[in-house]
Design a protein around this motif. Structure first.
Motif, short mmCIF file in Angstrom:
data_model
loop_
_atom_site.label_atom_id
_atom_site.label_comp_id
_atom_site.label_asym_id
_atom_site.label_seq_id
_atom_site.Cartn_x
_atom_site.Cartn_y
_atom_site.Cartn_z
N ILE A 139 39.13 35.15 47.22
CA ILE A 139 38.65 34.22 48.24
C ILE A 139 39.83 33.59 48.98
O ILE A 139 39.80 33.42 50.21
CB ILE A 139 37.76 33.13 47.61
N ALA A 140 40.89 33.26 48.25
CA ALA A 140 42.08 32.67 48.87
C ALA A 140 42.71 33.64 49.86
O ALA A 140 43.14 33.24 50.96
CB ALA A 140 43.09 32.28 47.79
N VAL A 141 42.76 34.93 49.52
CA VAL A 141 43.31 35.93 50.43
C VAL A 141 42.45 36.03 51.69
O VAL A 141 42.96 36.12 52.81
CB VAL A 141 43.42 37.29 49.72
N VAL B 77 53.12 42.16 49.94
CA VAL B 77 53.69 41.67 48.68
C VAL B 77 53.09 40.31 48.33
O VAL B 77 52.76 40.03 47.17
CB VAL B 77 55.22 41.58 48.77
N LEU B 78 52.94 39.44 49.35
CA LEU B 78 52.36 38.12 49.13
C LEU B 78 50.92 38.23 48.62
O LEU B 78 50.53 37.53 47.68
CB LEU B 78 52.40 37.31 50.43
N ILE B 79 50.14 39.12 49.23
CA ILE B 79 48.76 39.32 48.78
C ILE B 79 48.73 39.81 47.34
O ILE B 79 47.93 39.35 46.52
CB ILE B 79 48.05 40.31 49.71
N ALA B 80 49.64 40.75 47.03
CA ALA B 80 49.71 41.27 45.66
C ALA B 80 50.06 40.16 44.67
O ALA B 80 49.51 40.11 43.55
CB ALA B 80 50.74 42.39 45.59
N LEU B 81 50.96 39.25 45.06
CA LEU B 81 51.34 38.15 44.17
C LEU B 81 50.16 37.21 43.92
O LEU B 81 49.94 36.75 42.80
CB LEU B 81 52.51 37.38 44.77
N VAL B 82 49.41 36.91 44.98
CA VAL B 82 48.25 36.03 44.83
C VAL B 82 47.20 36.67 43.92
O VAL B 82 46.66 36.01 43.01
CB VAL B 82 47.64 35.69 46.20
N ILE B 83 46.92 37.94 44.13
CA ILE B 83 45.94 38.64 43.30
C ILE B 83 46.43 38.72 41.85
O ILE B 83 45.66 38.51 40.90
CB ILE B 83 45.67 40.05 43.84
N THR B 84 47.72 39.00 41.66
CA THR B 84 48.27 39.07 40.31
C THR B 84 48.18 37.72 39.60
O THR B 84 47.83 37.64 38.41
CB THR B 84 49.74 39.53 40.36
N ALA C 110 48.55 27.77 48.96
CA ALA C 110 49.79 28.52 48.74
C ALA C 110 49.83 29.78 49.59
O ALA C 110 50.86 30.11 50.20
CB ALA C 110 49.94 28.86 47.26
N ALA C 111 48.71 30.49 49.65
CA ALA C 111 48.65 31.73 50.44
C ALA C 111 48.85 31.43 51.92
O ALA C 111 49.61 32.12 52.61
CB ALA C 111 47.32 32.43 50.20
#
Length: 249
Positions: free
Chosen positions: A53-55, A33-40, A9-10
């Motif tokens: 790890i995905a980021v 914003v995308l990184i923040a969404l993945v971490i959230t 997804a990332a």
């Protein structure tokens, strides 16, 4: 499985961002914003480590897979990524209690409720077979020095022109046709509609035949069609198998 889903997804979202947000400043903002969404999503689903790890894997993908397919790594990052997501999908089945999201998650399906991890994997597959798969196809064409008719660029290898451009300029819609074709391959494969899948792939060859028949003695169009189509189909079939495996693990 959650690691595979978040990673795909990332990467898929980042590649769409790179393609459709041309200006650098807005792109960096949306990327943050995308990184923040993945971490959230990782925090809320009790998967912070997989999200980080995905980021990291997404950043490595962006660094090694430029949009113009001139990276020194060629398509090998895709091979490494395939090994990672396959292993994590097989070794990390869907969790029964994915953190806070698991308390409110409810997605019914004809054969039972769809787990959150499976849903994330499905979203990742859909995003990846779009622009990310296009990058893999371009990298494969570039590695083989295949003529690129849509770009009027002649024969390329390593991003450098090796032969003059050809006069023909066919295959202009490949950037859109490729993702649509891969979406159909994934859907038809998961649905078990193999006859329709074979018919669709055969129809593509028939539609392209008049253009390919103008090849003369060079074989450039045929090579472009075969390499591009086969790599695209392999990516789509691999994505379908990955999702099928994730559903049944």
């Amino acid at each position: 499985m959650i690691l595979a889903g978040l990673t795909l997804a990332a990467i898929g979202a980042a590649d769409l961002l790179r393609r459709f947000v041309p200006r650098r400043a807005p792109r960096l903002l949306v990327l943050c914003v995308l990184i923040a969404l993945v971490i959230t999503a990782g925090i809320c689903s009790d998967a912070l480590v997989p999200a980080v790890i995905a980021v990291v894997l997404g950043g490595a993908w962006i660094w090694t897979m430029p949009l113009d397919a001139t990276g020194r790594a060629s398509f090998w990052p895709a091979v490494v990524l395939a090994a990672i997501v396959s292993a994590t999908t097989a070794l990390m089945p869907a969790r029964d209690a994915p953190g806070l999201i698991g308390e409110v998650w409810h997605l019914p399906a004809p054969e039972g409720e769809i787990a959150f991890d499976v849903a994330v994997l499905a979203v990742g597959v859909v995003l990846f077979v779009g622009e990310s798969a296009n990058l893999i196809v371009r990298a494969a064409l570039d590695r083989e020095g295949t003529w690129r008719p849509a770009e009027q660029g002649g024969l390329f290898r390593g991003g450098q022109l090796r032969q003059p451009p050809q006069a023909a300029t066919g295959f202009q819609g490949g950037r859109l046709i490729g993702p649509l074709e891969r979406f159909l391959v994934v859907v038809l494969t998961l649905a078990g509609a193999y006859a329709l899948l074979a018919a669709m792939l055969a129809a593509k060859g028939i539609v392209r035949f008049p253009e390919i028949s103008k090849d003369g003695e060079t074989g450039a169009r045929a090579e472009y069609f075969l390499v591009g189509s086969l790599v695209s189909w392999v990516v789509a079939l691999g994505a379908a198998f990955l999702l099928w495996w994730g559903i049944r693990v």
